[in-house]
Scaffold this active site. Sequence first.
Site, short mmCIF file in Angstrom:
data_model
loop_
_atom_site.label_atom_id
_atom_site.label_comp_id
_atom_site.label_asym_id
_atom_site.label_seq_id
_atom_site.Cartn_x
_atom_site.Cartn_y
_atom_site.Cartn_z
CG LEU A 177 -1.59 -1.22 1.38
CD1 LEU A 177 -2.67 -1.25 2.59
CD2 LEU A 177 -2.69 -1.31 0.13
CG HIS A 178 0.98 3.52 -3.46
ND1 HIS A 178 -0.11 4.10 -3.50
CD2 HIS A 178 0.93 2.56 -4.49
CE1 HIS A 178 -0.75 3.70 -4.69
NE2 HIS A 178 -0.12 2.67 -5.17
CD GLU A 179 -0.53 9.05 1.62
OE1 GLU A 179 0.05 8.60 2.49
OE2 GLU A 179 -1.77 9.83 2.04
N GLY A 180 -1.72 6.45 -2.38
CA GLY A 180 -2.60 6.47 -3.38
C GLY A 180 -4.00 5.37 -2.59
CG HIS A 181 -3.14 1.31 -2.35
ND1 HIS A 181 -2.06 1.11 -2.43
CD2 HIS A 181 -3.96 0.52 -3.10
CE1 HIS A 181 -1.44 0.32 -3.40
NE2 HIS A 181 -2.85 0.02 -3.95
CB SER B 88 2.27 2.62 -9.73
OG SER B 88 2.34 1.35 -10.02
NE ARG C 291 2.61 -4.29 -12.27
CZ ARG C 291 1.37 -4.59 -12.26
NH1 ARG C 291 0.39 -3.65 -12.11
NH2 ARG C 291 0.80 -5.89 -12.22
#
Length: 290
Positions: A41-45, A193, A195
Amino acid sequence: MIETDDITESVVSSIAQMKEISTSFRKQNLTTGFVPTMGCLHEGHLTLVRNSLQTCDRTVVSIFVNPTQFGPNEDLDTYPRELKNDIEKLEALGVDAIFFPDIKEMYPAGHNTTVQVQGITQYLCGKSRPELFKGVTTVVLKLFNIVRPDHAFFGEKDWQQLAVIEAMVQDLNLDVVINRVAIVREPDGLALSSRNKYLSPDERQTALSLSRSLQEAQSEIRRGTTSAEIIIRSMRNLFLDQKGVQVDYIFICDPESFKEKEQIRGRTLIALAVKVGPSRLIDNCIVEEF
Ligand code: PAF
């Protein structure tokens, strides 16, 4: 490799238990927000999760690297997995349950049903990754049936995925509101992402060309260029002579039907997918030209 020590109380692994929890939310008249993820998980999630926490009484996040949406030569085996970190991040935000199902329970022997949206899946990522959207809609419908959310949250970086899920929800009369959340970017413009993890420092620098090409396209359109061919050519030029870079597609189209546009008029999606080193990255923007 998942260590059992990583699993905490907020993690639910069995489908039956997840269904019990969602039923109990319903019985208490509590609305459920759902954020399906493949982890790492990153800040987008986390932005999707915050949106859910603000919108709904209860929030469930799933972490499941879904094998059916990967093609035979894709990165299923190397897809980054960071369960312990993910759980810590989600617990810190205060989610109510983390659904981390077992692959054998999600896809037992004899699992023979798939869900496929036709039409819009033939373009963009659906063209280069033929397995992708059938796998996504199948797993998302299964997850919706297990979690039974009132609201689900998806990021606009995967613009086509969002449109495909919206089509499934509409066509199959599902009782879930799909919430679109804007792309979250690093300060230098790189779209977040999972990725991005694969990128070396040099490759990360090269990956900036995705967002830069979109910014330059927007400037060129503001200066009066309306030909999609000219815009695509300028975008492509940015990737020429870059080591380890392979442009999969740069596509200019209607943001709902995904039909290709020759002239940039009205609401228009500019989307691209580029392989940078080991990572296939995607990005997009919407332009409004009337
Ligand atoms: O966007 C993703 O991470 C995945 O496609 C999803 C929606 C979790 C389904 O596996």
